[in-house]
Design a protein around this motif. Structure first.
Motif, PDB file in Angstrom:
ATOM      1  N   ALA A 163       0.810  -1.220   0.000  1.00 11.02           N
ATOM      2  CA  ALA A 163       0.000   0.000   0.000  1.00 11.02           C
ATOM      3  C   ALA A 163       0.848   1.277   0.000  1.00 11.02           C
ATOM      4  O   ALA A 163       0.555   2.200  -0.768  1.00 11.02           O
ATOM      5  N   PRO A 164       1.903   1.430   0.836  1.00 10.59           N
ATOM      6  CA  PRO A 164       2.700   2.675   0.779  1.00 10.59           C
ATOM      7  C   PRO A 164       3.321   2.936  -0.594  1.00 10.59           C
ATOM      8  O   PRO A 164       3.316   4.077  -1.077  1.00 10.59           O
ATOM      9  N   TRP A 166       2.210   1.804  -3.498  1.00 14.08           N
ATOM     10  CA  TRP A 166       1.148   2.113  -4.441  1.00 14.08           C
ATOM     11  C   TRP A 166       0.633   3.527  -4.241  1.00 14.08           C
ATOM     12  O   TRP A 166       0.348   4.239  -5.222  1.00 14.08           O
ATOM     13  N   GLN A 167       0.508   3.982  -3.004  1.00 15.12           N
ATOM     14  CA  GLN A 167       0.073   5.349  -2.764  1.00 15.12           C
ATOM     15  C   GLN A 167       1.062   6.362  -3.317  1.00 15.12           C
ATOM     16  O   GLN A 167       0.682   7.476  -3.695  1.00 15.12           O
ATOM     17  N   THR A 168       2.329   5.975  -3.413  1.00 15.60           N
ATOM     18  CA  THR A 168       3.355   6.891  -3.931  1.00 15.60           C
ATOM     19  C   THR A 168       3.287   7.015  -5.446  1.00 15.60           C
ATOM     20  O   THR A 168       3.480   8.105  -5.996  1.00 15.60           O
ATOM     21  N   VAL A 169       3.016   5.912  -6.149  1.00 15.19           N
ATOM     22  CA  VAL A 169       3.125   5.924  -7.615  1.00 15.19           C
ATOM     23  C   VAL A 169       1.778   5.840  -8.314  1.00 15.19           C
ATOM     24  O   VAL A 169       1.743   5.774  -9.551  1.00 15.19           O
ATOM     25  N   ARG A 170       0.688   5.824  -7.584  1.00 13.80           N
ATOM     26  CA  ARG A 170      -0.608   5.611  -8.223  1.00 13.80           C
ATOM     27  C   ARG A 170      -0.992   6.743  -9.163  1.00 13.80           C
ATOM     28  O   ARG A 170      -1.728   6.529 -10.139  1.00 13.80           O
ATOM     29  N   ASP A 171      -0.520   7.968  -8.911  1.00 10.44           N
ATOM     30  CA  ASP A 171      -0.881   9.110  -9.756  1.00 10.44           C
ATOM     31  C   ASP A 171       0.147   9.381 -10.859  1.00 10.44           C
ATOM     32  O   ASP A 171       0.020  10.382 -11.581  1.00 10.44           O
ATOM     33  N   VAL A 172       1.151   8.535 -10.976  1.00  9.21           N
ATOM     34  CA  VAL A 172       2.168   8.731 -12.014  1.00  9.21           C
ATOM     35  C   VAL A 172       1.570   8.363 -13.365  1.00  9.21           C
ATOM     36  O   VAL A 172       1.015   7.275 -13.528  1.00  9.21           O
ATOM     37  N   PRO A 173       1.671   9.250 -14.371  1.00  3.26           N
ATOM     38  CA  PRO A 173       1.166   8.901 -15.708  1.00  3.26           C
ATOM     39  C   PRO A 173       1.963   7.747 -16.307  1.00  3.26           C
ATOM     40  O   PRO A 173       3.189   7.719 -16.252  1.00  3.26           O
ATOM     41  N   THR A 174       1.256   6.788 -16.870  1.00  5.50           N
ATOM     42  CA  THR A 174       1.900   5.624 -17.486  1.00  5.50           C
ATOM     43  C   THR A 174       1.389   5.482 -18.912  1.00  5.50           C
ATOM     44  O   THR A 174       0.469   4.697 -19.176  1.00  5.50           O
ATOM     45  N   PRO A 175       1.951   6.232 -19.864  1.00  2.00           N
ATOM     46  CA  PRO A 175       1.495   6.138 -21.268  1.00  2.00           C
ATOM     47  C   PRO A 175       1.720   4.731 -21.821  1.00  2.00           C
ATOM     48  O   PRO A 175       2.771   4.129 -21.634  1.00  2.00           O
ATOM     49  N   ASP A 272      11.199  -8.217  -3.712  1.00  2.00           N
ATOM     50  CA  ASP A 272      11.842  -7.042  -3.149  1.00  2.00           C
ATOM     51  C   ASP A 272      10.951  -5.816  -3.177  1.00  2.00           C
ATOM     52  O   ASP A 272      11.366  -4.748  -2.722  1.00  2.00           O
ATOM     53  N   LEU A 273       9.760  -5.924  -3.735  1.00  2.00           N
ATOM     54  CA  LEU A 273       8.857  -4.783  -3.719  1.00  2.00           C
ATOM     55  C   LEU A 273       8.380  -4.459  -2.315  1.00  2.00           C
ATOM     56  O   LEU A 273       8.148  -3.294  -1.982  1.00  2.00           O
ATOM     57  N   ILE A 274       8.228  -5.473  -1.489  1.00  2.00           N
ATOM     58  CA  ILE A 274       7.745  -5.248  -0.128  1.00  2.00           C
ATOM     59  C   ILE A 274       8.790  -4.509   0.710  1.00  2.00           C
ATOM     60  O   ILE A 274       8.450  -3.531   1.392  1.00  2.00           O
ATOM     61  N   LEU A 280       9.718   3.198   2.319  1.00  2.00           N
ATOM     62  CA  LEU A 280       9.114   4.518   2.102  1.00  2.00           C
ATOM     63  C   LEU A 280       8.723   5.196   3.406  1.00  2.00           C
ATOM     64  O   LEU A 280       8.533   6.414   3.437  1.00  2.00           O
ATOM     65  N   THR A 281       8.583   4.413   4.475  1.00  2.00           N
ATOM     66  CA  THR A 281       8.221   4.993   5.777  1.00  2.00           C
ATOM     67  C   THR A 281       9.440   5.287   6.636  1.00  2.00           C
ATOM     68  O   THR A 281       9.282   5.720   7.777  1.00  2.00           O
ATOM     69  N   SER A 282      10.646   5.086   6.115  1.00  2.00           N
ATOM     70  CA  SER A 282      11.859   5.344   6.899  1.00  2.00           C
ATOM     71  C   SER A 282      12.101   6.841   7.031  1.00  2.00           C
ATOM     72  O   SER A 282      11.666   7.640   6.184  1.00  2.00           O
ATOM     73  N   PRO A 283      12.798   7.296   8.080  1.00  2.00           N
ATOM     74  CA  PRO A 283      13.058   8.741   8.260  1.00  2.00           C
ATOM     75  C   PRO A 283      13.843   9.355   7.109  1.00  2.00           C
ATOM     76  O   PRO A 283      13.617  10.517   6.753  1.00  2.00           O
TER      77      PRO A 283
END
Length: 302
Positions: A163-164, A166-175, A272-274, A280-283
């Motif tokens: 989920a983290p 996906w929330q980061t890249v969900r709005d990235v345009p993918t032509p 390795d995606l997990i 993504l939640t690291s400081p």
């Protein structure tokens, strides 16, 4: 009247069993070396002589169930997971049947010796049938349903862990990439997970022009300074690159205005995606994500 009806039914069942045994005799003569068929015919004959061989029947069933319980415990040590749970559920079920046979033998022995222990048949032994049937059904169902349930649970867990990312890249345009929305209520979890991973990979590939090598180097060094291991630092560096690149792409900045980017996007194997999503939640990544994008800087200067 009830006792007479019960006796008539008893004799009818015995006659039917003997009839089946008689029909099996020609087959037995043709297949004399079939041990299983010989054993089946012997059991049919013994069951047909219930008035005389009821004790033998109960003893044979008790011995068979005890042997089955022992084998189940032995086999359960050689397998794992839901396959181990099945034999370990069946073992006590067979032991309950052994207890049932012992109680019936005690009642039969008491009746033969002139004692009345009919309550063992009417009140005690009947209560053992339901637990034995329930455990037997569970023992055969768990090995069949267990692997599928475990696979679905694993897919759901991985889906949530991504989920983290996906929330980061969900709005990235993918032509050129089609994102099909799958209804979760009728789509298997494994299909949902595959679709989520595919969409993430498409977004990461689309971020290739925005991936800055200096961002990765800075994040990697910062993670090492925070005491992270090398593989965790590498995951944090890749996560930082993706987070900054996604923010830049969503913000509308032109890739040409960026610094020299990485020759390849930080693609990783599926497993390795997990770690990438967790990073993504690291400081370190959070600090880099708080930095303004180039368009935000330009807007500030204007």
């Amino acid at each position: 009247m009830a006792s007479e009806a019960s006796s008539v039914g008893f004799y009818i069942c015995g006659a039917l069993l003997l009839m089946v045994w008689a029909l099996k005799i020609p087959v037995l003569l043709r297949r004399r070396h079939d041990t299983l068929l010989r054993a089946a015919c012997l059991l049919l004959f013994a069951a047909g002589q219930l008035m005389f061989l009821i004790v033998l029947y109960l003893v044979a069933q008790a011995v068979a169930m005890m042997a089955a319980s022992t084998l189940c415990w032995r086999w359960s040590r050689e397998v794992g997971g839901s396959l181990r749970a099945g034999p370990r559920i069946l073992a006590p079920a067979y032991l309950i049947i052994v207890s049932y046979d012992v109680i019936r033998l005690i009642a039969v022995a008491a009746r033969r010796t002139g004692h009345d222990l009919g309550y063992l048949d009417d009140r005690v032994s009947v209560h053992l049938a339901a637990p034995a049937c329930l455990l037997g059904a569970l023992g055969f169902a768990v090995p069949l349903l267990g692997p599928r349930l475990a696979e679905n649970a694993s897919s759901v867990r991985q889906f949530r862990q991504l989920a983290p990312l996906w929330q980061t890249v969900r709005d990235v345009p993918t032509p050129g990439a089609v994102r099909a929305s799958l209804p979760w209520w009728r789509t298997p979890p494994a299909i949902l997970l595959t679709g989520r991973k595919t969409a993430i990979y498409d977004a990461i590939l689309a971020l290739a022009p925005y991936c800055d090598s200096k961002v990765r180097e800075a994040a990697y060094c910062a993670a090492l300074r925070h005491g992270e291991e090398e593989h965790r630092a590498a995951a944090a560096a890749d996560a930082a690159v993706i987070a900054v690149a996604a923010a830049t792409a969503v913000d509308g900045s032109s890739p040409a205005a960026r610094r020299p980017h990485l020759p390849h996007p930080p693609t990783r194997p599926e497993q390795d995606l997990i770690p990438l999503s967790r990073a993504l939640t690291s400081p370190v990544v959070q600090q880099l994500r708080q930095r303004p994008t180039p368009s935000q800087k330009a807007a500030t200067y204007e």
